[in-house]
Design a protein around this motif. Sequence first.
Motif, PDB file in Angstrom:
ATOM      1  N   TYR A 177       0.852  -1.195   0.000  1.00 46.23           N
ATOM      2  CA  TYR A 177       0.000   0.000   0.000  1.00 46.23           C
ATOM      3  C   TYR A 177       0.883   1.238   0.000  1.00 46.23           C
ATOM      4  N   LYS A 178       0.459   2.261  -0.734  1.00 48.84           N
ATOM      5  CA  LYS A 178       1.128   3.561  -0.747  1.00 48.84           C
ATOM      6  C   LYS A 178       0.075   4.652  -0.849  1.00 48.84           C
ATOM      7  N   THR A 179       0.249   5.723  -0.098  1.00 49.84           N
ATOM      8  CA  THR A 179      -0.709   6.824  -0.144  1.00 49.84           C
ATOM      9  C   THR A 179      -0.656   7.535  -1.494  1.00 49.84           C
ATOM     10  N   ARG A 180      -1.764   8.168  -1.814  1.00 44.71           N
ATOM     11  CA  ARG A 180      -1.809   9.027  -2.996  1.00 44.71           C
ATOM     12  C   ARG A 180      -1.137  10.350  -2.671  1.00 44.71           C
ATOM     13  N   GLU A 181      -0.387  10.891  -3.613  1.00 47.76           N
ATOM     14  CA  GLU A 181       0.159  12.237  -3.462  1.00 47.76           C
ATOM     15  C   GLU A 181      -0.899  13.227  -3.944  1.00 47.76           C
ATOM     16  N   ASP A 182      -1.290  14.133  -3.065  1.00 53.48           N
ATOM     17  CA  ASP A 182      -2.362  15.078  -3.382  1.00 53.48           C
ATOM     18  C   ASP A 182      -1.816  16.226  -4.224  1.00 53.48           C
ATOM     19  N   LYS A 183      -1.971  16.112  -5.516  1.00 51.81           N
ATOM     20  CA  LYS A 183      -1.448  17.102  -6.455  1.00 51.81           C
ATOM     21  C   LYS A 183      -2.595  17.919  -7.054  1.00 51.81           C
ATOM     22  N   PRO A 184      -2.354  19.206  -7.334  1.00 50.22           N
ATOM     23  CA  PRO A 184      -3.438  20.081  -7.827  1.00 50.22           C
ATOM     24  C   PRO A 184      -3.999  19.693  -9.182  1.00 50.22           C
ATOM     25  N   ASP A 185      -3.252  18.915  -9.974  1.00 52.82           N
ATOM     26  CA  ASP A 185      -3.743  18.570 -11.311  1.00 52.82           C
ATOM     27  C   ASP A 185      -4.614  17.318 -11.326  1.00 52.82           C
ATOM     28  N   LEU A 186      -4.770  16.647 -10.179  1.00 54.28           N
ATOM     29  CA  LEU A 186      -5.714  15.533 -10.125  1.00 54.28           C
ATOM     30  C   LEU A 186      -7.116  16.081 -10.393  1.00 54.28           C
ATOM     31  N   PRO A 187      -7.899  15.423 -11.232  1.00 55.39           N
ATOM     32  CA  PRO A 187      -9.183  16.004 -11.680  1.00 55.39           C
ATOM     33  C   PRO A 187     -10.084  16.484 -10.549  1.00 55.39           C
ATOM     34  N   GLU A 188     -10.300  15.653  -9.517  1.00 58.51           N
ATOM     35  CA  GLU A 188     -11.200  16.055  -8.442  1.00 58.51           C
ATOM     36  C   GLU A 188     -10.595  17.168  -7.588  1.00 58.51           C
ATOM     37  N   GLU A 189      -9.273  17.187  -7.447  1.00 63.14           N
ATOM     38  CA  GLU A 189      -8.612  18.244  -6.674  1.00 63.14           C
ATOM     39  C   GLU A 189      -8.661  19.564  -7.445  1.00 63.14           C
ATOM     40  N   ARG A 190      -8.377  19.507  -8.725  1.00 61.29           N
ATOM     41  CA  ARG A 190      -8.413  20.711  -9.565  1.00 61.29           C
ATOM     42  C   ARG A 190      -9.819  21.309  -9.590  1.00 61.29           C
ATOM     43  N   ALA A 191     -10.836  20.440  -9.678  1.00 62.84           N
ATOM     44  CA  ALA A 191     -12.217  20.929  -9.721  1.00 62.84           C
ATOM     45  C   ALA A 191     -12.569  21.661  -8.427  1.00 62.84           C
ATOM     46  N   ARG A 192     -12.137  21.135  -7.293  1.00 61.17           N
ATOM     47  CA  ARG A 192     -12.446  21.784  -6.013  1.00 61.17           C
ATOM     48  C   ARG A 192     -11.747  23.135  -5.897  1.00 61.17           C
ATOM     49  N   ILE A 193     -10.485  23.203  -6.330  1.00 58.91           N
ATOM     50  CA  ILE A 193      -9.725  24.454  -6.252  1.00 58.91           C
ATOM     51  C   ILE A 193     -10.345  25.517  -7.151  1.00 58.91           C
ATOM     52  N   LEU A 194     -10.697  25.151  -8.358  1.00 58.47           N
ATOM     53  CA  LEU A 194     -11.307  26.109  -9.284  1.00 58.47           C
ATOM     54  C   LEU A 194     -12.664  26.577  -8.772  1.00 58.47           C
ATOM     55  N   LYS A 195     -13.444  25.671  -8.224  1.00 56.90           N
ATOM     56  CA  LYS A 195     -14.761  26.032  -7.701  1.00 56.90           C
ATOM     57  C   LYS A 195     -14.648  27.031  -6.560  1.00 56.90           C
ATOM     58  N   ALA A 196     -13.545  26.913  -5.771  1.00 58.73           N
ATOM     59  CA  ALA A 196     -13.345  27.816  -4.631  1.00 58.73           C
ATOM     60  C   ALA A 196     -12.764  29.164  -5.047  1.00 58.73           C
ATOM     61  N   GLY A 197     -12.428  29.320  -6.326  1.00 59.16           N
ATOM     62  CA  GLY A 197     -11.901  30.595  -6.801  1.00 59.16           C
ATOM     63  C   GLY A 197     -10.403  30.616  -6.990  1.00 59.16           C
ATOM     64  N   GLY A 198      -9.738  29.469  -6.812  1.00 63.81           N
ATOM     65  CA  GLY A 198      -8.307  29.397  -7.025  1.00 63.81           C
ATOM     66  C   GLY A 198      -7.966  29.103  -8.472  1.00 63.81           C
ATOM     67  N   TYR A 199      -6.694  28.879  -8.724  1.00 62.90           N
ATOM     68  CA  TYR A 199      -6.228  28.606 -10.081  1.00 62.90           C
ATOM     69  C   TYR A 199      -5.188  27.495 -10.016  1.00 62.90           C
ATOM     70  N   VAL A 200      -5.219  26.596 -10.974  1.00 59.33           N
ATOM     71  CA  VAL A 200      -4.234  25.518 -11.061  1.00 59.33           C
ATOM     72  C   VAL A 200      -3.414  25.689 -12.330  1.00 59.33           C
ATOM     73  N   HIS A 201      -2.110  25.823 -12.166  1.00 55.58           N
ATOM     74  CA  HIS A 201      -1.205  25.916 -13.311  1.00 55.58           C
ATOM     75  C   HIS A 201      -0.586  24.552 -13.559  1.00 55.58           C
ATOM     76  N   ILE A 202      -0.722  24.064 -14.783  1.00 54.29           N
ATOM     77  CA  ILE A 202      -0.117  22.795 -15.181  1.00 54.29           C
ATOM     78  C   ILE A 202       0.933  23.102 -16.234  1.00 54.29           C
ATOM     79  N   PRO A 203       2.211  22.965 -15.917  1.00 51.44           N
ATOM     80  CA  PRO A 203       3.265  23.341 -16.867  1.00 51.44           C
ATOM     81  C   PRO A 203       3.251  22.453 -18.104  1.00 51.44           C
TER      82      PRO A 203
END
Length: 371
Positions: A177-203
């Motif tokens: 078992y290994k934990t997931r790394e919580d990265k901003p570009d994960l679809p559900e994480e990106r959706a939550r950040i954008l909904k809250a008014g933030g911005y996700v930059h994906i290089p």
Amino acid sequence: ATLRTAGDEFKTTMTLTGYKGGRPEKQINQDRSMLISPYHISEKKQDEGSLPAQLLGVFDGHGNGGEATSQHSIDTLPKLLAEKLKAIDDENMLENEEAVSQALKEVFNEVDRSDPTNGEAGCTATVVLRLGEKLFVANAGDSVSFIGFYFEGPDDKQQQQQQQQQQQKEPEIQIVYKTREDKPDLPEERARILKAGGYVHIPTDPALDVPRAYYVDQNGKMTWGLAMSRSIGDWYVQGVIAEPIVDVLSIPDIIQTALASYAETCSASNAATNQEDNSNDREESCEALNPHDVHIFAVSASDGMMDELSPDYVGAVMAQAFFDSHNPIVPHSAAEHLVLTAARQWHRDGGSYRDDIAIAAMTIVADDGDA
């Protein structure tokens, strides 16, 4: 650089101060590691009938004052968690996984709300809580926790004959078992950040930078690029939350996985031996593996280590130090080897920058004994 360590033959923690520019003596280690085994939730000792408990984790601080957030986390989380677990009796802990998982989520959020930097800085948080025959793993951020097992593999019959049955068994080590790394570009994480008014930059070029969550002010200006989507602190980056993802593992299930792996390895070894002997008769040369011979371990580490070393490698080094009687390396020395290997790799990758590095590792002890 400063190494800090603690532990014994069953557990170890270690951190190393990184280098981020400027005078070496001015460097601040923002990583913290935590390990409590046994973890006394109630006043009863484990040999008096209380549920066996262990706790370890790593907290990787970032930003101006991130070391205060990570220190606050290791100072307060164990106490807060023990208080919440006391409200759940031992039987309900085993039967009601959701109650324990909810307690972990509440504690992460409470530690976040009491951040001494008032959210100006932050830290990752990855924790392994062992309660009886269950492992609860809570993670927020891009530090990593993983669980593995170790056993000595089946003897190779031909090698035994050639070396007069003095051949050491080849150990089997697996990460289950290994934990997931919580990265901003994960679809559900990106959706939550954008909904809250933030911005996700994906290089466009991953070699130049990593995905980041940005705080967007009232004028639309973006600042504070954060390389994770969950953390303690960081209040001002919209959509970044402290609530961890909690997974639950069963120790008996891990043991059964190990037994199945042993049987598979044994079968393959026998088949290879019979083929080399040109024999059509399959000989079963493996002794049965006792479940007590399966050893389980847990590791938490910051990205200063895990960006440079694989879980398989880290797990193998620590497991052999914990369990292999033929290995002269003690757990502290194994942790030091991993920390310094990761540190050297940072410099091999180019430049003088080196992240802080932290690791906490422990054996998952049997119900009838403490580490």
